[in-house]
Design a protein around this motif. Structure first.
Motif, PDB file in Angstrom:
ATOM      1  N   ALA A   1       0.808  -1.219   0.000  1.00 49.22           N
ATOM      2  CA  ALA A   1       0.000   0.000   0.000  1.00 49.22           C
ATOM      3  C   ALA A   1       0.845   1.274   0.000  1.00 49.22           C
ATOM      4  O   ALA A   1       0.585   2.209   0.745  1.00 49.22           O
ATOM      5  CB  ALA A   1      -0.973   0.008   1.186  1.00 49.22           C
ATOM      6  N   GLY A   2       1.868   1.295  -0.833  1.00 47.55           N
ATOM      7  CA  GLY A   2       2.659   2.513  -0.990  1.00 47.55           C
ATOM      8  C   GLY A   2       3.647   2.781   0.119  1.00 47.55           C
ATOM      9  O   GLY A   2       4.164   3.884   0.233  1.00 47.55           O
ATOM     10  N   ARG A   3       3.900   1.786   0.960  1.00 48.56           N
ATOM     11  CA  ARG A   3       4.884   1.945   2.031  1.00 48.56           C
ATOM     12  C   ARG A   3       5.850   0.785   2.011  1.00 48.56           C
ATOM     13  O   ARG A   3       5.501  -0.306   1.566  1.00 48.56           O
ATOM     14  CB  ARG A   3       4.195   1.918   3.401  1.00 48.56           C
ATOM     15  CG  ARG A   3       3.489   3.172   3.758  1.00 48.56           C
ATOM     16  CD  ARG A   3       3.184   3.164   5.249  1.00 48.56           C
ATOM     17  NE  ARG A   3       2.652   4.458   5.628  1.00 48.56           N
ATOM     18  CZ  ARG A   3       1.374   4.788   5.506  1.00 48.56           C
ATOM     19  NH1 ARG A   3       0.510   3.912   5.056  1.00 48.56           N
ATOM     20  NH2 ARG A   3       0.954   5.985   5.838  1.00 48.56           N
ATOM     21  N   ILE A   4       7.043   1.032   2.563  1.00 52.34           N
ATOM     22  CA  ILE A   4       7.930  -0.098   2.798  1.00 52.34           C
ATOM     23  C   ILE A   4       7.576  -0.665   4.160  1.00 52.34           C
ATOM     24  O   ILE A   4       7.570   0.054   5.155  1.00 52.34           O
ATOM     25  CB  ILE A   4       9.399   0.356   2.742  1.00 52.34           C
ATOM     26  CG1 ILE A   4       9.638   0.845   1.326  1.00 52.34           C
ATOM     27  CG2 ILE A   4      10.332  -0.786   3.148  1.00 52.34           C
ATOM     28  CD1 ILE A   4      10.989   0.757   0.798  1.00 52.34           C
ATOM     29  N   VAL A   5       7.207  -1.920   4.187  1.00 48.31           N
ATOM     30  CA  VAL A   5       6.813  -2.493   5.475  1.00 48.31           C
ATOM     31  C   VAL A   5       7.957  -3.281   6.108  1.00 48.31           C
ATOM     32  O   VAL A   5       7.968  -3.516   7.310  1.00 48.31           O
ATOM     33  CB  VAL A   5       5.563  -3.394   5.351  1.00 48.31           C
ATOM     34  CG1 VAL A   5       4.351  -2.559   4.990  1.00 48.31           C
ATOM     35  CG2 VAL A   5       5.759  -4.515   4.358  1.00 48.31           C
ATOM     36  N   GLU A   6       8.898  -3.709   5.278  1.00 48.75           N
ATOM     37  CA  GLU A   6      10.051  -4.382   5.849  1.00 48.75           C
ATOM     38  C   GLU A   6      11.244  -4.236   4.931  1.00 48.75           C
ATOM     39  O   GLU A   6      11.116  -4.258   3.709  1.00 48.75           O
ATOM     40  CB  GLU A   6       9.749  -5.876   6.065  1.00 48.75           C
ATOM     41  CG  GLU A   6      10.964  -6.638   6.559  1.00 48.75           C
ATOM     42  CD  GLU A   6      10.642  -8.003   7.135  1.00 48.75           C
ATOM     43  OE1 GLU A   6       9.504  -8.468   7.002  1.00 48.75           O
ATOM     44  OE2 GLU A   6      11.573  -8.592   7.728  1.00 48.75           O
ATOM     45  N   GLU A   7      12.414  -4.088   5.527  1.00 49.49           N
ATOM     46  CA  GLU A   7      13.630  -4.060   4.745  1.00 49.49           C
ATOM     47  C   GLU A   7      14.660  -4.899   5.464  1.00 49.49           C
ATOM     48  O   GLU A   7      14.846  -4.783   6.670  1.00 49.49           O
ATOM     49  CB  GLU A   7      14.134  -2.624   4.591  1.00 49.49           C
ATOM     50  CG  GLU A   7      15.190  -2.547   3.521  1.00 49.49           C
ATOM     51  CD  GLU A   7      15.844  -1.173   3.408  1.00 49.49           C
ATOM     52  OE1 GLU A   7      15.197  -0.172   3.773  1.00 49.49           O
ATOM     53  OE2 GLU A   7      16.998  -1.126   2.962  1.00 49.49           O
ATOM     54  N   ALA A   8      15.308  -5.793   4.742  1.00 45.95           N
ATOM     55  CA  ALA A   8      16.274  -6.680   5.398  1.00 45.95           C
ATOM     56  C   ALA A   8      17.206  -7.297   4.380  1.00 45.95           C
ATOM     57  O   ALA A   8      16.951  -7.307   3.184  1.00 45.95           O
ATOM     58  CB  ALA A   8      15.555  -7.784   6.164  1.00 45.95           C
ATOM     59  N   ASP A   9      18.282  -7.837   4.901  1.00 51.37           N
ATOM     60  CA  ASP A   9      19.193  -8.677   4.149  1.00 51.37           C
ATOM     61  C   ASP A   9      18.414  -9.904   3.673  1.00 51.37           C
ATOM     62  O   ASP A   9      17.527 -10.399   4.365  1.00 51.37           O
ATOM     63  CB  ASP A   9      20.309  -9.064   5.123  1.00 51.37           C
ATOM     64  CG  ASP A   9      21.129 -10.216   4.626  1.00 51.37           C
ATOM     65  OD1 ASP A   9      22.027  -9.954   3.847  1.00 51.37           O
ATOM     66  OD2 ASP A   9      20.845 -11.361   5.012  1.00 51.37           O
TER      67      ASP A   9
END
Lengths: 347, 337
Positions: free
Chosen positions: A251-259
């Protein structure tokens, strides 16, 4: 690079922090909305990510998550109207591209950042030969003569492993097979040796054996040229094979960022967890698939609080009230969930 | 072993390639399906996998009797369906239904869901008398997990996954025995795809349906199928149970196909067997002599160009494979979940 230019250009935009950080390409708190007859769709609601030389960032999301619109905004090919950038910055070598003149942006396209698309047939011009379309760049941007440009174009076709590149130079796009067309488009996008390549679903329209060939080719070219790559895809399999880092969009957001390893081993957002659980796997015999209930939200009417809360199995009252910010939950990983800590720490 | 409900015998479908406008002449044949045989058992799911152009969608059209076969036949309960016409064909259509890939173009945008799902009953009034049709439609909507209150909505008011549910409901309306699914989940997002796959499984259990499940996604096919047929250039190259095909593939094409599927697990990156095929699929107008896969095969010998390998069980294998040098090879390390 000129420091003066940086300080001039990086006045904080609405929401953007505006600090130059030595990154190759950064998207900072980007916001985009589509103003249509039916209302305003908030397509991108504060997206922040970056990519450095030689690394592959995968942007993972389903249709409507805003992953392609972000890329279009970076490239400056967003359709306006209906699309409008309402905030944030896109910095290339620390310089905000959204505040540049058209001429400055044009210079970055192709040489700084290039893009390949899912559907090569509609991305290539059907009335010019493939060779001409590649050679054109050398003539216009590098001022080469016809013969030299042709030589360079054939060389590019060779590099993307098109057999008989010389003979293929005069073919039109429709004379190429799907995989060949994708190779031709890769040749075209890499002609000016860009620092960043954005690949928007580059293999989605291809068969799996051809997909494997194209992904190999991209990985090899990236290694050789030390390009930064943004791979936009919905395919968790492709991502697992090539990505260094992953940003999951919803929905237009980054909800998770990871290796990449951590994301698959221990997702820190219930949406990522749901996605990984809901794909059938080639190496698994299974019973019923676990699913994510419901549908992605209507972007004209995103639910208050966390946009994932109506579909989330972990949702609590707080999720309906407060938008969870994207916070660090470990070294080099972030999650936008009120209960991220619990997800990460579970056994 | 239960009996075959549908039998496909040496099915061939060629399309003429013509040249000229006034004096049209046939200059070749697209050999879309070229000698395909298999049986479908009651209550099972037969997966058909292959890459684009292998003839799997043509196969679906011939199975549905939307196209007449060039040669061979399709036999449903002892009846050759390609010979049927008129009332007999109409009665047969009740038993074999189709779910199409694209839920956007396969539903008429000017008809409400109620009309779309009610239409089968107008063609086959014996299934539901006039007064009970609305109720039947509501029942169908409920069955596929849609809100029966939405009976008056138009297709554009639904999402892709919901439209695919409408397509499934329409296929179910006449209570068929067989549903041919042609890429039913490939247009859907991951989270929605799983919902639709579960629905197909649940309906199969409830109504004892037999599926012919055509798809290019090998993971999806593995999840749903009891048996699997692998197609290449109009022919079945290997057929067997799910375990046989995925755990003990013997045809080089099956092996290459399986090895190319990315597995969503980064820790598998470096310990995968990867067989990279070179080149493209040859044209179905002039397929290679002998084995059609030989131009891309690493095992090809002279015999492959001379003799067409038959689809049969060979030494060292437990299921039919159309390769002169069929040999078991583990590609996918399977584990139960």
């Amino acid at each position: 690079m000129s420091d003066i230019l940086v300080s001039e250009q990086s006045a904080p935009g609405p929401g953007g922090s505006g600090r130059p950080s030595g990154r190759l390409l950064e998207v900072d708190d980007l916001r985009v909305e589509f103003r249509t007859r039916d209302g305003v769709a908030k397509v991108i609601n504060g997206v922040t990510y970056h990519v450095d030389a030689g690394e592959t960032l995968a942007v993972l999301g389903e249709s409507g998550s805003g992953k392609s619109v972000t890329a279009q905004t970076i490239m400056g090919i967003l359709d306006t109207p209906p699309g409008f950038v309402t905030g944030g910055q896109v910095r290339f070598h620390g310089k905000d591209m959204l505040r540049m003149s058209d001429e400055e942006r044009r210079r970055i396209r192709g040489e700084g950042i290039a893009m390949i698309f899912q559907d090569a047939l509609s991305a290539l011009n059907p009335v010019f030969t493939v060779g001409f379309q590649i050679a054109e760049q050398f003539r216009v941007r590098r001022g080469m003569g016809r013969a030299e440009a042709k030589k360079r174009a054939i060389d590019m076709l060779d590099q993307v492993k098109i057999p008989n590149a010389k003979g293929r130079f005069n073919n039109y796009p429709h004379q190429f097979s799907g995989g060949m067309r994708q190779r031709a488009m890769i040749a075209m996008s890499l002609a000016l040796d860009p620092e960043v390549l954005i690949a928007d679903e580059p293999t989605t329209a291809l068969d799996v054996t051809v997909q494997a060939q194209i992904m190999d080719l991209l990985a090899e070219l990236q290694r050789e040229r030390q390009m930064g790559m943004i791979l936009i895809t919905h395919d968790l399999g492709v991502v697992a094979d090539v990505a260094d880092r992953i940003a999951v969009m919803y929905a237009g957001r980054i909800v998770e960022e990871a290796d990449v390893y951590e994301l698959y081993a221990k997702p820190a957002h219930p949406y990522t967890l749901g996605l990984i659980d809901s794909i059938p796997r080639l190496d698994e015999k299974g019973q019923q698939l676990r699913t994510i209930k419901g549908l992605p939200p209507n972007l004209m009417n995103i639910p208050p609080g966390c946009p994932f809360n109506p579909r989330c199995p972990m949702a609590q009252p707080v999720c309906r009230e407060k938008v969870p910010p994207l916070l660090q939950v470990g070294p080099a990983r972030a999650s936008a969930c009120h209960f991220a800590e619990e997800l990460v720490n579970r056994v | 072993m239960s009996e075959n409900i549908l039998e496909v015998n040496d099915l061939v479908k060629h399309y003429p390639v013509t040249q000229g406008v006034v004096f049209k002449k046939t200059v070749g044949q697209v050999k879309a399906v070229d000698g395909v045989s298999f049986g479908l058992r009651a209550g099972e799911t037969l997966g058909v996998v292959g890459e684009s152009g292998c003839g799997k969608s043509t196969l679906a059209r011939v199975l549905m009797n939307l196209e007449k076969p060039t040669a061979g036949n399709v036999v449903y309960k002892g009846q050759d369906i390609s010979k049927l016409s008129g009332g007999a064909l109409r009665r047969l259509r009740r038993q074999i239904q189709l779910v199409m890939q694209d839920p956007y173009t396969s539903l008429n945008p000017r008809m409400t869901v109620g009309d779309l799902l009610g239409e089968p009953f107008e063609i086959h009034p014996e299934v539901a008398p006039k007064g009970s049709r609305r109720a039947k439609v509501r029942e169908l909507l409920d069955l596929v997990g849609l809100n029966p209150e939405h009976i008056n909505r138009y297709p554009h008011q639904f999402s892709g996954g919901q439209r695919q549910r409408i397509g499934i409901a329409r296929a179910l309306a006449l209570r068929p025995e067989i549903i041919v699914c042609d890429e039913p989940v490939s247009a859907l997002d991951v989270s929605i795809q799983a919902q639709v796959m579960n629905l197909l499984e649940q309906l199969q259990g409830e109504f004892g349906l037999s599926y012919v499940f055509i798809a290019h996604d090998l993971s999806v096919v593995r999840h749903l199928s009891d048996r699997v047929a692998v197609m290449y250039l109009g022919k079945i190259v290997e057929i067997g149970t799910e375990d046989e095909i995925y755990e003990r593939p013997t045809h080089p094409y099956t092996q290459a196909l399986l090895s190319a599927v990315p597995v969503p697990d980064p820790t598998q990156r470096n310990n995968k067997t990867i067989i990279r095929l070179t080149g493209d699929v040859p044209s179905p107008i002039s397929p290679p002599s002998g084995c059609r896969f030989r131009t891309r095969c690493w095992k090809a010998q002279d015999v492959c160009a001379e003799q067409v390998p038959l689809l049969e069980i060979r030494r060292g294998s437990d299921h039919p494979s159309a390769c002169h040098f069929a040999e078991k090879r583990e590609i996918v390390a399977t584990h139960e979940v």
